[in-house]
Design an enzyme around this catalytic site. Sequence first.
Site, PDB file in Angstrom:
ATOM      1  CG  ASP A 124      -6.491   8.516   6.669  1.00 22.20           C
ATOM      2  OD1 ASP A 124      -6.528   9.092   7.629  1.00 22.20           O
ATOM      3  OD2 ASP A 124      -7.414   9.604   5.933  1.00 22.20           O
TER       4      ASP A 124
ATOM      5  NE  ARG B 256      -1.706   9.023  -9.364  1.00 22.29           N
ATOM      6  CZ  ARG B 256      -2.627   8.284  -8.522  1.00 22.29           C
ATOM      7  NH1 ARG B 256      -2.034   7.343  -7.444  1.00 22.29           N
ATOM      8  NH2 ARG B 256      -3.681   7.945  -8.623  1.00 22.29           N
TER       9      ARG B 256
ATOM     10  CG  PHE C 141      -4.046  14.475   1.254  1.00 27.21           C
ATOM     11  CD1 PHE C 141      -5.037  14.328   2.005  1.00 27.21           C
ATOM     12  CD2 PHE C 141      -3.549  14.723  -0.025  1.00 27.21           C
ATOM     13  CE1 PHE C 141      -5.644  12.740   0.724  1.00 27.21           C
ATOM     14  CE2 PHE C 141      -4.464  13.679  -1.287  1.00 27.21           C
ATOM     15  CZ  PHE C 141      -4.848  12.963  -0.618  1.00 27.21           C
TER      16      PHE C 141
ATOM     17  CD  GLU D  38      -3.036   0.554   0.209  1.00 23.81           C
ATOM     18  OE1 GLU D  38      -2.716   1.442  -0.732  1.00 23.81           O
ATOM     19  OE2 GLU D  38      -4.580   0.358   0.173  1.00 23.81           O
ATOM     20  CG  ASP D  39      -1.401   4.528  -1.421  1.00 26.46           C
ATOM     21  OD1 ASP D  39      -1.416   3.925  -0.572  1.00 26.46           O
ATOM     22  OD2 ASP D  39      -1.292   5.228  -2.218  1.00 26.46           O
TER      23      ASP D  39
HETATM   24  P1  IMP Z   1      -8.454   4.510   4.564  1.00 25.55           P
HETATM   25  O1  IMP Z   1      -9.372   3.333   3.523  1.00 25.55           O
HETATM   26  O2  IMP Z   1      -9.043   5.759   5.060  1.00 25.55           O
HETATM   27  O3  IMP Z   1      -7.184   3.888   4.838  1.00 25.55           O
HETATM   28  O4  IMP Z   1      -7.913   5.585   3.230  1.00 25.55           O
HETATM   29  C1  IMP Z   1      -6.540   4.560   1.868  1.00 25.55           C
HETATM   30  C2  IMP Z   1      -6.481   5.523   0.959  1.00 25.55           C
HETATM   31  O5  IMP Z   1      -7.020   7.053   0.821  1.00 25.55           O
HETATM   32  C3  IMP Z   1      -5.189   5.397   0.336  1.00 25.55           C
HETATM   33  O6  IMP Z   1      -4.751   4.495  -0.048  1.00 25.55           O
HETATM   34  C4  IMP Z   1      -5.492   6.837  -0.362  1.00 25.55           C
HETATM   35  O7  IMP Z   1      -5.203   6.136  -1.892  1.00 25.55           O
HETATM   36  C5  IMP Z   1      -5.696   7.552  -0.090  1.00 25.55           C
HETATM   37  N1  IMP Z   1      -4.943   8.672   1.172  1.00 25.55           N
HETATM   38  C6  IMP Z   1      -5.272   8.045   2.413  1.00 25.55           C
HETATM   39  N2  IMP Z   1      -4.580   9.589   3.194  1.00 25.55           N
HETATM   40  C7  IMP Z   1      -4.094  10.179   2.011  1.00 25.55           C
HETATM   41  C8  IMP Z   1      -2.591  11.733   1.796  1.00 25.55           C
HETATM   42  O8  IMP Z   1      -2.000  11.407   2.475  1.00 25.55           O
HETATM   43  N3  IMP Z   1      -2.482  10.842   0.577  1.00 25.55           N
HETATM   44  C9  IMP Z   1      -2.734  10.598  -0.519  1.00 25.55           C
HETATM   45  N4  IMP Z   1      -4.219   9.732  -0.958  1.00 25.55           N
HETATM   46  C10 IMP Z   1      -4.238   9.544   0.375  1.00 25.55           C
HETATM   47 MG    MG Z   2      -4.118   3.587  -2.391  1.00 31.25          MG
END
Ligand code: IMP
Ligand code: MG
Length: 170
Positions: free
Chosen positions: A97, A159, A146, A93-94
Amino acid sequence: MRELYSAEDIATTVQRLGAEISADYPAGNVLLIGVLKGSFIFIADLIRAIAVPTVVDFVSLASYGSDTASSGIVEFRKDLDMSITDRDVVIIEDIIDSGRTLETLCHLLQQRRPRSLKVCTLLDKHARREVPIAADYVGFSIDNGFVVGYGLDMDERYRNLGTICLLPQS
Ligand code: IMP
Ligand code: MG
């Protein structure tokens, strides 16, 4: 924008993660699953930092929510090409959150009975977690805010930055 991690910081961290994964799977045959699109640059570097035989596949997820927060309602936009049954799998994963996207993905993949399932994330916003899920390999832990660059986007932009930067709060 403020730079949080330089290209050098990222390279050092990716080497560390690659060494950790290599040490945990000495026999190799790890299947890395990149979560598109955000992980594409990370996984390209990470796979070259792994010293054991490794294969790669990708999923793309559609998650519904606002631009900067996810609802946790997730479905495959692109499913895996390969079977993961009886394989050692590491999700790449990148960023994590709320954890909702990852929780849903892990649940979907567990149903296919991998031998093992672990998670590697470049960035972890642990303080924002809404569901109890943790990564096994974490590049950087960050606070609120963010971030963009090195594959991560804001509305598909940034990106291509070689660094990871914090966007000013709007
Ligand atoms: P989650 O389901 O809230 O954990 O969301 C995860 C996804 O939200 C990540 O895989 C990203 O695609 C996006 N995301 C959450 N925070 C960021 C950020 O700070 N920058 C860019 N993408 C984010
Ligand atoms: Mg992602």
